[in-house]
Write a protein that holds these residues in place. Sequence first.
Motif, PDB file in Angstrom:
ATOM      1  N   THR A  56      -0.845  -3.667  -8.082  1.00  0.00           N
ATOM      2  CA  THR A  56       0.551  -4.039  -7.856  1.00  0.00           C
ATOM      3  C   THR A  56       1.072  -4.849  -9.049  1.00  0.00           C
ATOM      4  O   THR A  56       2.166  -4.573  -9.560  1.00  0.00           O
ATOM      5  CB  THR A  56       0.681  -4.850  -6.544  1.00  0.00           C
ATOM      6  OG1 THR A  56       0.003  -4.133  -5.511  1.00  0.00           O
ATOM      7  CG2 THR A  56       2.124  -5.045  -6.159  1.00  0.00           C
TER       8      THR A  56
ATOM      9  N   ALA B  72      -5.494  -8.599  -5.945  1.00  0.00           N
ATOM     10  CA  ALA B  72      -6.869  -8.299  -5.512  1.00  0.00           C
ATOM     11  C   ALA B  72      -7.489  -7.235  -6.407  1.00  0.00           C
ATOM     12  O   ALA B  72      -8.457  -7.492  -7.106  1.00  0.00           O
ATOM     13  CB  ALA B  72      -6.895  -7.867  -4.056  1.00  0.00           C
ATOM     14  N   SER B  73      -6.901  -6.025  -6.428  1.00  0.00           N
ATOM     15  CA  SER B  73      -7.423  -5.011  -7.346  1.00  0.00           C
ATOM     16  C   SER B  73      -6.505  -4.860  -8.555  1.00  0.00           C
ATOM     17  O   SER B  73      -6.816  -4.116  -9.478  1.00  0.00           O
ATOM     18  CB  SER B  73      -7.601  -3.668  -6.632  1.00  0.00           C
ATOM     19  OG  SER B  73      -6.346  -3.113  -6.314  1.00  0.00           O
TER      20      SER B  73
ATOM     21  N   THR C  64       3.588  -9.125   0.568  1.00  0.00           N
ATOM     22  CA  THR C  64       3.030  -7.770   0.502  1.00  0.00           C
ATOM     23  C   THR C  64       2.581  -7.252   1.870  1.00  0.00           C
ATOM     24  O   THR C  64       2.102  -6.124   1.978  1.00  0.00           O
ATOM     25  CB  THR C  64       1.826  -7.749  -0.455  1.00  0.00           C
ATOM     26  OG1 THR C  64       0.965  -8.846  -0.134  1.00  0.00           O
ATOM     27  CG2 THR C  64       2.271  -7.860  -1.892  1.00  0.00           C
TER      28      THR C  64
ATOM     29  N   ASN D 148      -7.376  -2.976   3.773  1.00  0.00           N
ATOM     30  CA  ASN D 148      -6.010  -2.587   4.132  1.00  0.00           C
ATOM     31  C   ASN D 148      -5.648  -1.261   3.483  1.00  0.00           C
ATOM     32  O   ASN D 148      -4.851  -0.489   4.013  1.00  0.00           O
ATOM     33  CB  ASN D 148      -5.003  -3.637   3.645  1.00  0.00           C
ATOM     34  CG  ASN D 148      -4.956  -4.864   4.538  1.00  0.00           C
ATOM     35  OD1 ASN D 148      -5.374  -4.817   5.695  1.00  0.00           O
ATOM     36  ND2 ASN D 148      -4.446  -5.962   3.997  1.00  0.00           N
TER      37      ASN D 148
ATOM     38  N   LYS E 122       0.834  -1.207   0.000  1.00  0.00           N
ATOM     39  CA  LYS E 122       0.000   0.000   0.000  1.00  0.00           C
ATOM     40  C   LYS E 122       0.869   1.258   0.000  1.00  0.00           C
ATOM     41  O   LYS E 122       0.548   2.232  -0.661  1.00  0.00           O
ATOM     42  CB  LYS E 122      -0.945  -0.003   1.196  1.00  0.00           C
ATOM     43  CG  LYS E 122      -1.930  -1.166   1.190  1.00  0.00           C
ATOM     44  CD  LYS E 122      -2.792  -1.178  -0.073  1.00  0.00           C
ATOM     45  CE  LYS E 122      -3.831  -2.283  -0.066  1.00  0.00           C
ATOM     46  NZ  LYS E 122      -3.314  -3.608  -0.419  1.00  0.00           N
TER      47      LYS E 122
ATOM     48  N   LYS F 241       2.034   1.787  -3.493  1.00  0.00           N
ATOM     49  CA  LYS F 241       0.993   2.279  -4.404  1.00  0.00           C
ATOM     50  C   LYS F 241       0.593   3.723  -4.091  1.00  0.00           C
ATOM     51  O   LYS F 241       0.142   4.447  -4.967  1.00  0.00           O
ATOM     52  CB  LYS F 241      -0.246   1.378  -4.335  1.00  0.00           C
ATOM     53  CG  LYS F 241       0.006  -0.001  -4.954  1.00  0.00           C
ATOM     54  CD  LYS F 241      -1.290  -0.678  -5.363  1.00  0.00           C
ATOM     55  CE  LYS F 241      -2.078  -1.219  -4.211  1.00  0.00           C
ATOM     56  NZ  LYS F 241      -3.290  -1.940  -4.673  1.00  0.00           N
TER      57      LYS F 241
HETATM   58  C1  LIG Z   1      -4.140  -4.770  -0.985  1.00  0.00           C
HETATM   59  C2  LIG Z   1      -3.242  -5.892  -0.784  1.00  0.00           C
HETATM   60  C3  LIG Z   1      -2.878  -6.752  -1.841  1.00  0.00           C
HETATM   61  C4  LIG Z   1      -3.476  -6.658  -3.204  1.00  0.00           C
HETATM   62  O1  LIG Z   1      -2.827  -5.760  -4.052  1.00  0.00           O
HETATM   63  P1  LIG Z   1      -3.567  -5.247  -5.379  1.00  0.00           P
HETATM   64  O2  LIG Z   1      -2.651  -4.231  -5.926  1.00  0.00           O
HETATM   65  O3  LIG Z   1      -4.879  -4.663  -4.926  1.00  0.00           O
HETATM   66  O4  LIG Z   1      -3.792  -6.394  -6.283  1.00  0.00           O
HETATM   67  C5  LIG Z   1      -1.972  -7.753  -1.575  1.00  0.00           C
HETATM   68  N1  LIG Z   1      -1.442  -7.920  -0.337  1.00  0.00           N
HETATM   69  C6  LIG Z   1      -1.786  -7.123   0.692  1.00  0.00           C
HETATM   70  C7  LIG Z   1      -1.197  -7.390   2.017  1.00  0.00           C
HETATM   71  C8  LIG Z   1      -2.687  -6.100   0.517  1.00  0.00           C
HETATM   72  O5  LIG Z   1      -3.028  -5.329   1.560  1.00  0.00           O
END
Ligand SMILES: *Cc1c(COP(=O)(O)O)cnc(C)c1O
Length: 309
Positions: A189, A185-186, A302, A81, A53, A56
Amino acid sequence: MAVIQQRLHLGHQLGMKLPSPEQPLRFNWHNPNNVSLTVKRDDLIHPVVSGNKWRKLSHALEDALKLGANKIVSFGGGYSNHLHALGYCCQALGLDFTAIIRGDYSNNLTPMLTDLLAWGASLEFVNKQSYKQRSDADYLQQLQSRFPGAIIIPEGGSQQQAFSGVGELVEELNGDYQQIMLPVASGGTLAGLIATLAQVEQLQTALTGIAVLKGENYLEGLVEGLLSNSLQPAPDWSIDHRFHFGGYAKCPQPLLDFCQQFSQQQNFAIEPVYSGKVFYALKTMLENAEMPANSRVLVIHTGGLQGNR
Ligand SMILES: *Cc1c(COP(=O)(O)O)cnc(C)c1O
């Protein structure tokens, strides 16, 4: 140069530990193809702000400060998150923050939302229908007139502006790898890594996203939507949909057991929403000999451990 220093300064001001360590993974899984595994420890960047995060959001926050913006607005679920990380940063930087949240949690605040309130954020609960409009131009226009001068950041912080921050992960790498694995997820990344590898012409590194939610085709669409069409040539990338365990934040017992065992054997912890699914996928692929013989694989941790609550 001045820009990089300013950003390092911003990260430093917020206590971000960068660059994050790159460590060999010690494991006792069956490894017929003799693959070597390294972990990029983005989970260590900050105890509150989930690793990816900060990457990003760093540029968006820096631009907001440069523009003298008085307010940040963004979107997410009750356990997000992203909102949690952004709320922390806004509080630390003295920026107003409004979080638009899918669903009404006013009578049962999650730990993340409780933190947000403690950090002075305004929470707006909206129903699913309204939340669906979160990237519609008309809706964003209305939001902008409600909050003049605010910077609106999309869900997950996933926008092209996030790419340079994500790209700094690649700049930090010491080893060279045939494959990089990370949760999706979105898609921001993953898209940022694809764009960066294309830009530095590091096309021999393939990217494997592990879908943490049910989203075959949908997730690929999100990533493609974030990338500009002009990305040619791009590195090989794909999203593996075998390891979502039933959907976002679904934690069946075998996954929980895996996370617990893994965290006991390693000098770091994983959680079931993101990193648990990635390391589970990694173990499966290793044991099935799905990776090329003697290849070097990097796994991005991450972070997200605050989400365990
Ligand atoms: C938000 C998050 C992701 C997902 O990343 P995206 O860029 O949304 O695909 C992965 N790992 C953690 C720990 C996150 O908080």
